[in-house]
Design an enzyme around this catalytic site. Structure first.
Site, PDB file in Angstrom:
ATOM      1  CB  SER A  46     -13.814  70.072 -52.058  1.00 10.35           C
ATOM      2  OG  SER A  46     -13.441  69.991 -53.400  1.00 10.35           O
ATOM      3  CG  HIS A 219     -10.595  59.864 -42.785  1.00 14.02           C
ATOM      4  ND1 HIS A 219     -10.187  59.327 -41.599  1.00 14.02           N
ATOM      5  CD2 HIS A 219     -10.293  61.179 -42.733  1.00 14.02           C
ATOM      6  CE1 HIS A 219      -9.652  60.292 -40.858  1.00 14.02           C
ATOM      7  NE2 HIS A 219      -9.704  61.416 -41.520  1.00 14.02           N
ATOM      8  CE1 TYR A 250      -7.953  64.967 -38.923  1.00 13.16           C
ATOM      9  CE2 TYR A 250      -7.349  62.690 -39.389  1.00 13.16           C
ATOM     10  CZ  TYR A 250      -8.051  63.833 -39.709  1.00 13.16           C
ATOM     11  OH  TYR A 250      -8.858  63.847 -40.815  1.00 13.16           O
ATOM     12  CB  THR A 350       0.579  65.888 -46.151  1.00 14.82           C
ATOM     13  OG1 THR A 350      -0.620  65.654 -45.414  1.00 14.82           O
ATOM     14  CG2 THR A 350       1.771  65.964 -45.229  1.00 14.82           C
ATOM     15  CG  ASP A 535      23.447  48.172 -57.324  1.00 15.05           C
ATOM     16  OD1 ASP A 535      22.225  47.940 -57.198  1.00 15.05           O
ATOM     17  OD2 ASP A 535      24.287  47.774 -56.500  1.00 15.05           O
TER      18      ASP A 535
HETATM   19  N1  FFO Z   1      22.588  40.783 -59.832  1.00 18.00           N
HETATM   20  C1  FFO Z   1      23.122  39.621 -59.417  1.00 18.00           C
HETATM   21  N2  FFO Z   1      23.377  38.698 -60.301  1.00 18.00           N
HETATM   22  N3  FFO Z   1      23.386  39.422 -58.103  1.00 18.00           N
HETATM   23  C2  FFO Z   1      23.124  40.350 -57.154  1.00 18.00           C
HETATM   24  O1  FFO Z   1      23.357  40.091 -55.963  1.00 18.00           O
HETATM   25  C3  FFO Z   1      22.546  41.581 -57.575  1.00 18.00           C
HETATM   26  N4  FFO Z   1      22.236  42.615 -56.699  1.00 18.00           N
HETATM   27  C4  FFO Z   1      22.066  43.958 -57.247  1.00 18.00           C
HETATM   28  C5  FFO Z   1      21.216  43.864 -58.469  1.00 18.00           C
HETATM   29  N5  FFO Z   1      21.727  42.894 -59.392  1.00 18.00           N
HETATM   30  C6  FFO Z   1      22.292  41.754 -58.940  1.00 18.00           C
HETATM   31  C7  FFO Z   1      23.412  44.522 -57.590  1.00 18.00           C
HETATM   32  N6  FFO Z   1      24.249  44.660 -56.451  1.00 18.00           N
HETATM   33  C8  FFO Z   1      28.137  43.240 -56.314  1.00 18.00           C
HETATM   34  C9  FFO Z   1      27.754  44.298 -55.534  1.00 18.00           C
HETATM   35  C10 FFO Z   1      26.443  44.731 -55.546  1.00 18.00           C
HETATM   36  C11 FFO Z   1      25.518  44.128 -56.387  1.00 18.00           C
HETATM   37  C12 FFO Z   1      25.898  43.028 -57.142  1.00 18.00           C
HETATM   38  C13 FFO Z   1      27.192  42.583 -57.102  1.00 18.00           C
HETATM   39  C14 FFO Z   1      29.548  42.810 -56.359  1.00 18.00           C
HETATM   40  O2  FFO Z   1      29.835  41.642 -56.456  1.00 18.00           O
HETATM   41  N7  FFO Z   1      30.471  43.770 -56.363  1.00 18.00           N
HETATM   42  C15 FFO Z   1      31.887  43.539 -56.578  1.00 18.00           C
HETATM   43  C16 FFO Z   1      32.184  43.929 -58.012  1.00 18.00           C
HETATM   44  C17 FFO Z   1      33.551  43.631 -58.409  1.00 18.00           C
HETATM   45  C18 FFO Z   1      33.781  43.939 -59.861  1.00 18.00           C
HETATM   46  O3  FFO Z   1      33.185  44.861 -60.412  1.00 18.00           O
HETATM   47  O4  FFO Z   1      34.619  43.241 -60.432  1.00 18.00           O
HETATM   48  C19 FFO Z   1      32.714  44.388 -55.650  1.00 18.00           C
HETATM   49  O5  FFO Z   1      32.339  45.542 -55.430  1.00 18.00           O
HETATM   50  O6  FFO Z   1      33.710  43.879 -55.160  1.00 18.00           O
HETATM   51  C20 FFO Z   1      21.876  42.406 -55.391  1.00 18.00           C
HETATM   52  O7  FFO Z   1      21.385  43.262 -54.720  1.00 18.00           O
END
Ligand code: FFO
Length: 799
Positions: A46, A219, A250, A350, A535
Site C-alpha cells: 500500500s 525504511h 534512491y 519488483t 547431483d
Molecule cells: N558427495 C560426495 N561424497 N562427495 C562430493 O564431493 C559430493 N559433491 C556433490 C554432492 N555430493 C557429494 C556431488 N558432486 C563427482 C562429481 C561431482 C560430484 C561428486 C562426485 C565425481 O566423482 N564424478 C565422477 C563420476 C564417475 C562415475 O560416475 O563413475 C566423474 O564424473 O568422473 C560435491 O560437490
C-alpha cells in the site's frame, strides 16, 4: 482444470498475483482474504515506492523482475521511465560495470552512460558530481495498488472470491495437512493455504508451527513538496528512477515532486507480533512515524546530487515496513510439517508478478520454469532460523543493501558460528577462514607459505586478488604432487535407511542403485520437468542403508517429502566430519594405517567400505572431487581430531599438507566437476550440463524421466580457457552479441591457464571457437576447449 480449495492470505501485490496466476491456470476455487480494505490493504504494497530495478547478482531475481515488468506493462500498471544508477566515485563506477555485466548475462539490456548522457535523461543531476550511470531503459515504476486491484479483478472474473476485512486468527490442520483458515468472521475450508501476508507472515506461519526467517524493517521514504525546477510537470512520472548507492539513496519523481528513499539509517526492526492489526492502526500498520533525525544525511546527499532540491522541502514522510531475509532472497514453497501450507513471503513489488507466476506453476505443475532453488523456504540450516540469527542477519542486510560485495566476501557476524572438529588444527596452521552455511571453512593456510617459492603462480588483478593468496596456487600444485587433507565436513550428507530404501533411491534418482553393498553411485535428482534438482553420491553401506552426499538442506527436505513410510532420512552432517585425503601419495600414507586392502583390486574407484584408520572407525569412499587418488574419510565428530592427527603424523614422510577451498575449486574445475547451484540449476537438463552419463535410461521409470524426454537440450555448459582470471556471473559474447554467462571460474594451476565454465547455445559450444567474456569494462578473449582439461584418461583417480 478444476483445482483444490485454495485460500490466499494477504491481498497485497503477491497474494493478488498468485490468485491471478492460479485462476489463469484453471484453478477455480480460490479465496483471497485480507484483514484490510481492498485494494490498499495496509501492508507494504500500500505504500511501496514501486521502483523496479531488474539488475541483480541473482539470475532468477532478474528473470522474475523481467516478467513483472512485462506483465504489469500489459496491465497498464507500469511506467516504463527507465532507471539510472549513478557513480560518483571510481569504486562505484567499476561496480556499475560489474552490474551491467550481470544484467547482460541474464538477458537484460542496458548501457553505461557518460555524464552528459545522464543529464540528458535526468536534467536535475549535478553535472560535476556524476561520473557515469548505468541506464536500463526497461526499468521503471510499478503502480502497486493498481496492480493489486487489476490482478484481483482478473482473478475474480475467473471466479475467485475476495474477502476484505477478514483477519486470520488460526489455521486448522489434521494429520499433518491444512484443512482450513479461521478468520474473525468465520472459517474457510482449504486444501491449500498460501501465506502471502508480507510483514505479518511470521505470525501466520506460526499458526502451523512454522518459523519464517523474516524481519520487517522500517525504511524511510520522504516526498518533497513542489520542486521549482520541475514546475509544470504534471505526468505521474517521466524521468528515470535514480539510485545513488554510495549515499544509500534512491529517487523517483511524481509530478513536480520527488520521492527519496533511504537505506543509510540505523536498522529499525520490528517484530511481526508488534505490528498492529489494520483495524487498530492510525494510518496504516506498515507506515510508522518518520524519524526525522535519521533522514538528515539522506536529505543532504539528495541536495548535492540534485541541486534543484535545495529549493524544496520535505512535505510528507514516513518509515515504511518491508520484509528482509538472511540472504536477501524471498521465501517460497511448502512447509515441511504442514502439507498444503505454502508461503510466498519477503517479496518486493519488483518481483511480485514473477513470484505469482512461479508459485502458481509450482502448485499447478509441480515445478516452475524459474529456478527457485535459491528461494526455497526449506533451504535453511537449523541455526539459520533461530530468531537471534535472523534478526542479526536481517539488520546487517539492511545496512549492506547497496554495498559493493565481493563474491567471496564472508559474513562478518555472527562468527565463528559452526566449526568442524579440525578447527583448532586449522587455526594452528594459520588458516584464512571464509564462511559457508555458518561453517568456518579454510580458504588457504599460511603454514603453506614456504611452498610458494619457485612456482609460477600468476597474480590476478586487484578484484580477483581479494580473498586470494599465491598460497592457493601452491596448495593446488602440491596436492597433485604429494598428498593433502581437505576438510570436507561441510558437505551435506544423510543416511537413508529402512525397508524400501534401495527401491526409493533407485526411483528418486537417475542412477542404478541396485548394485552390491560397497558401491558408490554418482547420479542426479531431477525435477518433474527433467531439470536438474541436485547431483548426489549414493553409497550403499548395507542392503537397506545408504549414505547420500548432497548439496544442502533442500535435498534433505526433498528426500523426506518423497520417502515412503519406513524409510528414514537422517541428516548426519553436524554429528560427523570428513577429510578428503587426496594426491598421488594418498595410498602410501593411508595403507599402513588400516588392515583393509586399499589396492585397486581391494577397493576400486567408486567403492566404499567401513574400516579403521588407526583407532578411528571410518567410512572410506574412494572418490575425489579434485581428481586425485584418494578417499573421503568420514567419522563421528568426537573422533575428528584423532583422525586428523593420525593422518598428519603418518603423512609427514610423504609431504602431507592441509589445503583450502581455493585450491579445491581450482582443482575441480581442471577436472571438470560441476557444482550444483553454480554450474547447473533447475533450468538445465543432464544433456545440457554434460551429465547424461549419470542418467541410466535403461533402468525403468524414475522421477523426472518423462519430463526429461520432452526437453530440447538447446544449451551446453562449455569449458573456456583464457589468459586471466574472472569470477563467475560475467556475460559471454560471440562477436558483439551476448550469448551466455560464466558459472564458475578459477585459475588452473596445473594446466596453466584461466578456466571459466559457461552456458552457451549448443551450436556455439564447439572446441576451438573464440568468444569474449565481459569483465568490468573489458572484453577478455576465451577459447572453447575440450574437457576435462586435466587427466581425461582418469589415470590419477584409477591409479
Ligand atoms: N558427495 C560426495 N561424497 N562427495 C562430493 O564431493 C559430493 N559433491 C556433490 C554432492 N555430493 C557429494 C556431488 N558432486 C563427482 C562429481 C561431482 C560430484 C561428486 C562426485 C565425481 O566423482 N564424478 C565422477 C563420476 C564417475 C562415475 O560416475 O563413475 C566423474 O564424473 O568422473 C560435491 O560437490
Amino acid at each position: 482444470m478444476a483445482g483444490p480449495k485454495v485460500v490466499v492470505i494477504g491481498a497485497g501485490v503477491v497474494g493478488a498475483a498468485v490468485a491471478d496466476e492460479l485462476a489463469l491456470r484453471g484453478w477455480d476455487d480460490i479465496t483471497v482474504v485480507d484483514q484490510g480494505p481492498l485494494p490498499a490493504t495496509g501492508g507494504s504494497s500500500s505504500h511501496a515506492p514501486g521502483l523496479v530495478f531488474q539488475t541483480n547478482a541473482n539470475r532468477t531475481m532478474t528473470l522474475l523482475a523481467q516478467y513483472t515488468i512485462e506483465k504489469l506493462r500489459q496491465l497498464d500498471c507500469f511506467l516504463p521511465v527507465g532507471s539510472i544508477e549513478v557513480a560518483t566515485g571510481p569504486a562505484r563506477l567499476a561496480e556499475l560495470h560489474r552490474r551491467h555485466g550481470w544484467l547482460t548475462a541474464w538477458g537484460g539490456r542496458g548501457s553505461i552512460l557518460d555524464p552528459d548522457e545522464c543529464l540528458r535523461l535526468h536534467p536535475l543531476l549535478d553535472r560535476d558530481r556524476v561520473l557515469a550511470g548505468l541506464h536500463v531503459p526497461a526499468d521503471g515504476l510499478a503502480k502497486a495498488v493498481k496492480a493489486v486491484q487489476t490482478q484481483l479483478d482478473r482473478a475474480a472474473a475467473r471466479g475467485a472470491r475476495l474477502l476484505a476485512g477478514h483477519e486470520v486468527v488460526d489455521i486448522r490442520t489434521s494429520g499433518g495437512r491444512v484443512t482450513g483458515v479461521v478468520t474473525d468472521r468465520g472459517e474457510l475450508p482449504a486444501d491449500v493455504v498460501i501465506c502471502a501476508a508480507g510483514i505479518w507472515g511470521p505470525r501466520i506461519a506460526r499458526m502451523v508451527g512454522m518459523r519464517l526467517p523474516l524481519t520487517p524493517l522500517a525504511h524511510q521514504l520522504a516526498w518533497t513538496g513542489p520542486v521549482p525546477a520541475m514546475h509544470g510537470m504534471t505526468a505521474e512520472a517521466t524521468r528515470p528512477i535514480l539510485r545513488h548507492q554510495d549515499a544509500d539513496l534512491y529517487v523517483r519523481d511524481r509530478g513536480d515532486r520527488l520521492g527519496v528513499g533511504y537505506y543509510g539509517h540505523r536498522p529499525l526492526p520490528i517484530s511481526a507480533d508488534d505490528i498492529v492489526p489494520v483495524s487498530q492502526a492510525e494510518i496504516m500498520p506498515s507506515m510508522l512515524p518518520f524519524t526525522e533525525e535519521d533522514f538528515e544525511p539522506a536529505w543532504a546527499a539528495t541536495r548535492e546530487l540534485l541541486p534543484a532540491t535545495r529549493e524544496a522541502k520535505i512535505d510528507e514522510a514516513f518509515n515504511g515496513l518491508f520484509s528482509f531475509t538472511t540472504d536477501n532472497l524471498p521465501l517460497l514453497g511448502e512447509s515441511p510439517d504442514a502439507r498444503g501450507f505454502w508461503v510466498a513471503e519477503a517479496v518486493w513489488v519488483t518481483h511480485s508478478a514473477g513470484i505469482g507466476r512461479a508459485v502458481a506453476e509450482w502448485l499447478v505443475d509441480g515445478v516452475s520454469a524459474f529456478d527457485l532453488s535459491g528461494l526455497d523456504v526449506n533451504r535453511f540450516e537449523p541455526h539459520q532460523v533461530a530468531p537471534e540469527y535472523v534478526l542479526a542477519r536481517d539488520c546487517q542486510n539492511y545496512v549492506e543493501v547497496y554495498d559493493i560485495i565481493h563474491p567471496l566476501q564472508p559474513m562478518e557476524e555472527p562468527r565463528p558460528l559452526r566449526t568442524t572438529p579440525f578447527y583448532p588444527r586449522q587455526q594452528e596452521l594459520g588458516a584464512t577462514f571464509l564462511e559457508y552455511a555458518g561453517w568456518e571453512r579454510p580458504q588457504w593456510y599460511e603454514a603453506n607459505a614456504p611452498l610458494v617459492a619457485g612456482r609460477r603462480l600468476p597474480q590476478p588483478d586487484d578484484w580477483a586478488a581479494r580473498y586470494w593468496s599465491p598460497i592457493v596456487g601452491a596448495e593446488a600444485q602440491a596436492t597433485r604432487e604429494a598428498v593433502a587433507l581437505y576438510d570436507m565436513s561441510t558437505l551435506k550428507r544423510a543416511e537413508v535407511a529402512g525397508p524400501g530404501a534401495a527401491e526409493f533411491l533407485h526411483w528418486i534418482s537417475t542412477g542404478d542403485i541396485h548394485k552390491s553393498v560397497g558401491s558408490v553411485t554418482y547420479c542426479l535428482l531431477l525435477n518433474a520437468d527433467g531439470g536438474i534438482r541436485s547431483d548426489v553420491t549414493i553409497a550403499r553401506l548395507g542392503e537397506e542403508r545408504f549414505q547420500v552426499g548432497l548439496n544442502g538442506q533442500r535435498d534433505i527436505d526433498w528426500l523426506r517429502r518423497h520417502a515412503p513410510a519406513g524409510v528414514t532420512v537422517t541428516d548426519l552432517t553436524a554429528g560427523t566430519c570428513c577429510i578428503g585425503l587426496w594426491g598421488p601419495r594418498a595410498r602410501d600414507l593411508l595403507q599402513p594405517l588400516t588392515d583393509t586392502d586399499l589396492s585397486n583390486t581391494g577397493l576400486r574407484y567408486f567403492r566404499g567400505t567401513q574400516t579403521y584408520v588407526g583407532m578411528v572407525p571410518v567410512t572410506a569412499l574412494r572418490l575425489s572431487y579434485v581428481g586425485e587418488l584418494g578417499w573421503e574419510l568420514y567419522t563421528t565428530a568426537d573422533l575428528g581430531l584423532k583422525l586428523w592427527d593420525t593422518l598428519w603424523a603418518a603423512g609427514r614422510a610423504y609431504g602431507v599438507l592441509a589445503a583450502g577451498r581455493g585450491a579445491f575449486t581450482s582443482l575441480r574445475l581442471e577436472k571438470g566437476y560441476r557444482s550444483f547451484g553454480t554450474d547447473m540449476t533447475h533450468e538445465h537438463d543432464p544433456v545440457e550440463a554434460g551429465l547424461d552419463f549419470a542418467v541410466k535410461l535403461g533402468k525403468g521409470d524414475f522421477f523426472g524421466r518423462s519430463g526429461l524426454q520432452r526437453r530440447a537440450h538447446t544449451r551446453r555448459l562449455a569449458c573456456l580457457t583464457l589468459d586471466s582470471v574472472v569470477m563467475g556471473g560475467e556475460p559471454v559474447f560471440s562477436a558483439d552479441t551476448a550469448v551466455g554467462y560464466v558459472t564458475s571460474a578459477a585459475y588452473g594451476y596445473t594446466v596453466g591457464s584461466g578456466i571459466a565454465y559457461a552456458w552457451l547455445p549448443a551450436e556455439l559450444a564447439e572446441p576451438g571457437r573464440t568468444v569474449h567474456i565481459g569483465y568490468f569494462d573489458r572484453r577478455i578473449p576465451a577459447t572453447v576447449t575440450a574437457e576435462p582439461l586435466f587427466d581425461p584418461a582418469m589415470t590419477r583417480l584409477k591409479g
